[in-house]
Structure formats: C-alpha cells, structure tokens
Design a protein around this motif. Structure first.
Motif, mmCIF file in Angstrom:
data_model
loop_
_atom_site.group_PDB
_atom_site.id
_atom_site.type_symbol
_atom_site.label_atom_id
_atom_site.label_comp_id
_atom_site.label_asym_id
_atom_site.label_seq_id
_atom_site.Cartn_x
_atom_site.Cartn_y
_atom_site.Cartn_z
ATOM 1 N N TRP A 21 0.831 -1.211 0.000
ATOM 2 C CA TRP A 21 0.000 0.000 0.000
ATOM 3 C C TRP A 21 0.860 1.254 0.000
ATOM 4 C CZ3 TRP A 21 -4.623 -0.588 -1.667
ATOM 5 C CH2 TRP A 21 -5.271 -1.807 -1.484
ATOM 6 N N ALA A 22 1.997 1.233 0.685
ATOM 7 C CA ALA A 22 2.892 2.385 0.693
ATOM 8 C C ALA A 22 3.487 2.616 -0.695
ATOM 9 C CB ALA A 22 3.998 2.192 1.730
ATOM 10 N N LEU A 23 3.828 1.522 -1.391
ATOM 11 C CA LEU A 23 4.356 1.657 -2.748
ATOM 12 C C LEU A 23 3.290 2.216 -3.688
ATOM 13 C CD1 LEU A 23 6.635 1.277 -4.775
ATOM 14 C CD2 LEU A 23 5.891 -1.094 -5.066
ATOM 15 N N LEU A 24 2.062 1.716 -3.569
ATOM 16 C CA LEU A 24 0.967 2.284 -4.367
ATOM 17 C C LEU A 24 0.779 3.763 -4.058
ATOM 18 C CD1 LEU A 24 -1.913 -0.367 -4.514
ATOM 19 C CD2 LEU A 24 -0.436 0.419 -6.370
ATOM 20 N N SER A 25 0.877 4.122 -2.784
ATOM 21 C CA SER A 25 0.765 5.517 -2.385
ATOM 22 C C SER A 25 1.830 6.362 -3.076
ATOM 23 C CB SER A 25 0.897 5.638 -0.866
ATOM 24 O OG SER A 25 0.901 6.987 -0.474
ATOM 25 N N ALA A 26 3.053 5.861 -3.112
ATOM 26 C CA ALA A 26 4.145 6.589 -3.766
ATOM 27 C C ALA A 26 3.895 6.737 -5.266
ATOM 28 C CB ALA A 26 5.473 5.867 -3.517
ATOM 29 N N ILE A 27 3.391 5.671 -5.889
ATOM 30 C CA ILE A 27 3.093 5.736 -7.326
ATOM 31 C C ILE A 27 2.012 6.777 -7.591
ATOM 32 C CG2 ILE A 27 2.073 4.452 -9.261
ATOM 33 C CD1 ILE A 27 3.533 1.928 -8.037
ATOM 34 N N PHE A 28 0.935 6.732 -6.800
ATOM 35 C CA PHE A 28 -0.143 7.706 -6.991
ATOM 36 C C PHE A 28 0.322 9.122 -6.655
ATOM 37 C CE2 PHE A 28 -3.047 3.948 -6.543
ATOM 38 C CZ PHE A 28 -3.523 4.011 -7.846
ATOM 39 N N ALA A 29 1.187 9.273 -5.654
ATOM 40 C CA ALA A 29 1.718 10.594 -5.320
ATOM 41 C C ALA A 29 2.560 11.143 -6.468
ATOM 42 C CB ALA A 29 2.544 10.536 -4.037
ATOM 43 N N ALA A 30 3.335 10.277 -7.109
ATOM 44 C CA ALA A 30 4.122 10.707 -8.265
ATOM 45 C C ALA A 30 3.204 11.148 -9.406
ATOM 46 C CB ALA A 30 5.047 9.587 -8.726
ATOM 47 N N MET A 31 2.168 10.357 -9.643
ATOM 48 C CA MET A 31 1.201 10.727 -10.683
ATOM 49 C C MET A 31 0.516 12.049 -10.323
ATOM 50 S SD MET A 31 -0.424 6.935 -11.406
ATOM 51 C CE MET A 31 -1.919 7.598 -12.089
ATOM 52 N N THR A 32 0.234 12.227 -9.030
ATOM 53 C CA THR A 32 -0.402 13.452 -8.568
ATOM 54 C C THR A 32 0.448 14.662 -8.916
ATOM 55 O OG1 THR A 32 -1.510 12.324 -6.761
ATOM 56 C CG2 THR A 32 -1.202 14.679 -6.507
ATOM 57 N N ALA A 33 1.740 14.571 -8.680
ATOM 58 C CA ALA A 33 2.626 15.708 -8.956
ATOM 59 C C ALA A 33 2.613 16.084 -10.430
ATOM 60 C CB ALA A 33 4.048 15.384 -8.505
ATOM 61 N N ILE A 34 2.730 15.098 -11.291
ATOM 62 C CA ILE A 34 2.776 15.376 -12.727
ATOM 63 C C ILE A 34 1.424 15.890 -13.217
ATOM 64 C CG2 ILE A 34 3.149 14.361 -15.014
ATOM 65 C CD1 ILE A 34 5.692 14.685 -13.159
ATOM 66 N N LEU A 35 0.353 15.221 -12.827
ATOM 67 C CA LEU A 35 -0.988 15.635 -13.264
ATOM 68 C C LEU A 35 -1.348 17.006 -12.697
ATOM 69 C CD1 LEU A 35 -2.781 12.192 -12.900
ATOM 70 C CD2 LEU A 35 -2.098 13.316 -15.038
ATOM 71 N N ALA A 36 -0.962 17.273 -11.449
ATOM 72 C CA ALA A 36 -1.245 18.572 -10.845
ATOM 73 C C ALA A 36 -0.465 19.679 -11.538
ATOM 74 C CB ALA A 36 -0.931 18.546 -9.354
ATOM 75 N N LYS A 37 0.786 19.409 -11.884
ATOM 76 C CA LYS A 37 1.601 20.410 -12.594
ATOM 77 C C LYS A 37 0.934 20.770 -13.915
ATOM 78 C CE LYS A 37 5.153 22.997 -13.585
ATOM 79 N NZ LYS A 37 5.363 24.278 -12.911
ATOM 80 N N LEU A 38 0.430 19.762 -14.619
ATOM 81 C CA LEU A 38 -0.271 20.025 -15.875
ATOM 82 C C LEU A 38 -1.595 20.741 -15.626
ATOM 83 C CD1 LEU A 38 0.390 16.587 -17.596
ATOM 84 C CD2 LEU A 38 1.417 18.796 -18.217
ATOM 85 N N GLY A 39 -2.288 20.381 -14.552
ATOM 86 C CA GLY A 39 -3.603 20.945 -14.259
ATOM 87 C C GLY A 39 -3.570 22.353 -13.717
ATOM 88 N N VAL A 40 -2.499 22.725 -13.033
ATOM 89 C CA VAL A 40 -2.430 24.050 -12.418
ATOM 90 C C VAL A 40 -2.019 25.118 -13.432
ATOM 91 C CG1 VAL A 40 -0.038 24.069 -11.599
ATOM 92 C CG2 VAL A 40 -1.802 25.173 -10.234
ATOM 93 N N ALA A 41 -1.562 24.697 -14.593
ATOM 94 C CA ALA A 41 -1.125 25.648 -15.618
ATOM 95 C C ALA A 41 -2.298 26.510 -16.072
ATOM 96 C CB ALA A 41 -0.527 24.899 -16.808
#
Length: 145
Positions: free
Chosen positions: A11-31
């Motif tokens: 679950w911690a590894l999944l959390s890290a994967i989703f957190a990484a996706m969050t950063a990239i998707l958020a960077k694109l979304g906040v533009a």
C-alpha cells in the motif's frame, strides 16, 4: 492476493506511485489557473471519489460513537492536509515538479523526527541513516545548479 491486502509495503508503494502521478498531473492541471482554485477542484474530486468508494463498498454507514479526541485529531489532520495541498499547488505553479515533489517528501524526514519526539517511536541506526540520506537528497535536488 490476500498477501497484498494486508501488506503495508504494498500500500505504501501504491501511495508513492499515486503521489508521483499526482505531482505530474497537478503540474499540468495548475497551468493557467489559480493554484488555490486548482486545490479546491482537487479536493472536491477527492471527497467525491471517497464518498463513492464508501457507497460501493457498503461502508457509508453510521460509524457509531466516535471519541471526541479522535474527532479533534482528524479535524486537525484535515486542516494540515488542506494547508499542505495549498502550499504544494502553489509550489507546483511556480516551480518544477521534479524539484517540488522531492522537497515535499521532506515530510518523510519530519514524520520520523516528530514520530520519535511526539509518539515515542524508534528507528534503528540504519533507519536514521536512511532519513539523513533522504534529507541530503532533498537538499541536492532543491539547490539550483
């Protein structure tokens, strides 16, 4: 599959994967939009998704009495989460995701320190060396050059 369901590392590894996706998707979304508005939209999506999950899994029911102490700490945790998200989105708006996300993960170091000081948790020498290396990594990523 049962092994994965009860395995915190999974679950911690999944959390890290989703957190990484969050950063990239958020960077694109906040533009192009206000970072606070972006945080608000994200929060609505998170609340709706969790509500749907609770409904689908049949967990959306009266939980019974919740201790006042638990409510206070959950409210404080929610406020800290909101503040973290606001700051994170502001940082993503003006910085590079590859620099913002590692600095955000300095929270790992702070959790280890706060856990030891406030909760009486203990890490081995190897654990503290790992925490020191994470700190060093954050500094190296954050420094321009």
């Amino acid at each position: 599959m049962r092994f994965f369901a009860a395995n915190w590392q999974f679950w911690a590894l999944l959390s890290a994967i989703f957190a990484a996706m969050t950063a990239i998707l958020a960077k694109l979304g906040v533009a192009g939009i206000n970072s606070d508005l972006a945080t608000f939209i994200r929060t609505i999506v998170v609340a709706a998704a969790l509500g749907m999950l609770l409904i689908v899994t049949g967990q959306f029911a009266a939980p019974g009495p919740i201790p006042r102490r638990a409510i206070v700490f959950l409210i404080l945790s929610g406020l800290a989460t909101g503040a973290s998200w606001l700051c994170y989105f502001r940082a993503l708006d003006i910085g590079q995701a590859a620099q913002v996300a590692p600095v955000d993960k300095l929270s790992v170091v702070l959790v280890a320190i706060f856990g030891a000081l406030l909760l009486g948790e203990h890490l081995s020498l190897r654990g503290w060396i790992g925490i020191a290396l994470i700190s060093l990594g954050v500094v190296l990523v954050a420094i321009k050059g």
